[in-house]
Design an enzyme around this catalytic site. Structure first.
Site, PDB file in Angstrom:
ATOM      1  N   SER A 118     -37.292  19.955 -36.938  1.00 61.06           N
ATOM      2  CA  SER A 118     -37.954  20.847 -37.855  1.00 61.06           C
ATOM      3  C   SER A 118     -36.864  22.228 -37.900  1.00 61.06           C
ATOM      4  O   SER A 118     -36.348  22.502 -36.765  1.00 61.06           O
ATOM      5  CB  SER A 118     -39.245  21.247 -37.507  1.00 61.06           C
ATOM      6  OG  SER A 118     -39.924  22.263 -38.348  1.00 61.06           O
ATOM      7  N   TYR A 120     -45.647  24.718 -31.318  1.00 56.51           N
ATOM      8  CA  TYR A 120     -44.649  23.987 -32.405  1.00 56.51           C
ATOM      9  C   TYR A 120     -43.334  23.794 -32.623  1.00 56.51           C
ATOM     10  O   TYR A 120     -42.620  23.126 -32.160  1.00 56.51           O
ATOM     11  CB  TYR A 120     -45.673  23.912 -33.730  1.00 56.51           C
ATOM     12  CG  TYR A 120     -44.852  22.999 -34.925  1.00 56.51           C
ATOM     13  CD1 TYR A 120     -45.081  21.718 -34.555  1.00 56.51           C
ATOM     14  CD2 TYR A 120     -44.243  23.539 -35.903  1.00 56.51           C
ATOM     15  CE1 TYR A 120     -44.347  20.780 -35.382  1.00 56.51           C
ATOM     16  CE2 TYR A 120     -43.609  22.599 -36.496  1.00 56.51           C
ATOM     17  CZ  TYR A 120     -43.708  21.282 -36.449  1.00 56.51           C
ATOM     18  OH  TYR A 120     -42.994  20.330 -37.485  1.00 56.51           O
TER      19      TYR A 120
END
Ligand code: NDP
Ligand code: 8X3
Length: 250
Positions: A137, A150
């Protein structure tokens, strides 16, 4: 090299779109996820051989068992798409339930490692032209409020991908970290624990990436000539960019 792909998290978003994209090119597919009914529905849509596995990637024994008991027709996997993952707890770190941090680490780090470890012997046997695509990501490289664990799990995905490349040198197995930015899937619904309005608001009035956009990148990476390895592919919507640094003032 046989065109057989193992895609984790195929019940939604990028994984489901990737299954459809690779099926268009005639790849046989091993599709996994926890929601069995979605796997069955996807299988019925696809016109290629499909083996579905109800699998929680956090369970290392179940992962090893699933890989060791692949039917012969699907045993020679040449592409692993480590896509299963999630974000939780969009609030700031001080307000997060510790369980949510553990779930992200268990899924995005431990789960990805579990599947990779189980699949490495197969991919090495498949040899030159085989690929591992890890879904990272932009959050793995760029900090933002509410990303806390995250983003850190996705930084792990990036570094693990590079390190794997070192250890796989000479095997012909390629490794890529695909790092998307804002993409409209069930991701935000999961992150907000079912808040459809929050999800709709995030994606409205702009043009996020679609699951199909990322599936196309996965297909591109996996079907390049065997001598080309894309190490990392960071992809953002044109209408997304970085913010200025935040400065606390009196
Ligand atoms: P979705 O929520 O639409 O899909 C997530 C998939 O992961 C589902 O198929 C889900 O399947 C699977 N999954 C989650 N937890 C587990 C688990 N414990 N075991 C097995 N499968 C699991 O989101 P996306 O398609 O957007 O997300 C796919 C990947 O892309 C994730 O790694 C995410 O972090 C990453 N990503 C997403 C971005 C975005 O903006 N959408 C941007 C950058 C990266 P099931 O629930 O059936 O098990
Ligand atoms: C998901 C993309 O921008 O929400 O990994 O972190 S973002």
């Amino acid at each position: 090299m046989k065109k057989i792909a193992f895609i984790t998290g195929a019940t939604s978003g990028f994984g489901r779109a990737a299954a459809k994209r690779f099926a268009q090119d005639g790849w046989a597919l091993v599709l996994s996820g926890r929601r069995e009914e979605r796997l069955a529905a996807l299988k019925s849509e696809l016109d290629v051989p499909v083996h579905t596995i109800k699998l929680d990637v956090r369970d290392s024994d179940a992962v090893a068992q699933a890989v060791s008991s692949l039917p012969a027709e699907f045993a020679e996997v040449s592409l692993l798409v480590n896509n299963a993952g999630l974000a939780l707890a969009p609030q700031g770190a001080p307000d997060v339930d510790l369980k949510d941090w553990h779930t992200m680490i268990d899924t995005n780090v431990t789960g990805l490692v579990n599947v990779t470890h189980a699949m490495l012997p197969t991919l090495i046997r498949s040899g030159r032209g085989s690929s591992i695509i890890n879904v990272g990501s932009i959050a793995g490289s760029w900090p933002y409020p509410g990303s806390h664990v995250y983003g850190a799990t996705k930084a792990f995905v990036e570094q693990f991908s590079y390190n794997l490349r070192c250890d796989l040198q000479g095997t012909g197995v390629r490794v890529t970290d695909i790092a998307p930015g804002l993409a409209e899937t069930e991701f935000t619904l999961v992150r907000t624990k079912g808040n459809q309005d929050a999800s709709d608001n995030l994606y409205s009035g702009t043009e996020p990436l679609s699951a199909e956009d990322i599936a196309e990148q996965m297909f591109y990476v996996a079907t390049l000539p065997e001598h080309i390895n894309i190490n990392r592919l960071e992809v953002m919507p044109t209408r997304q960019a970085w913010s200025p640094f935040a400065i606390d003032r009196d």
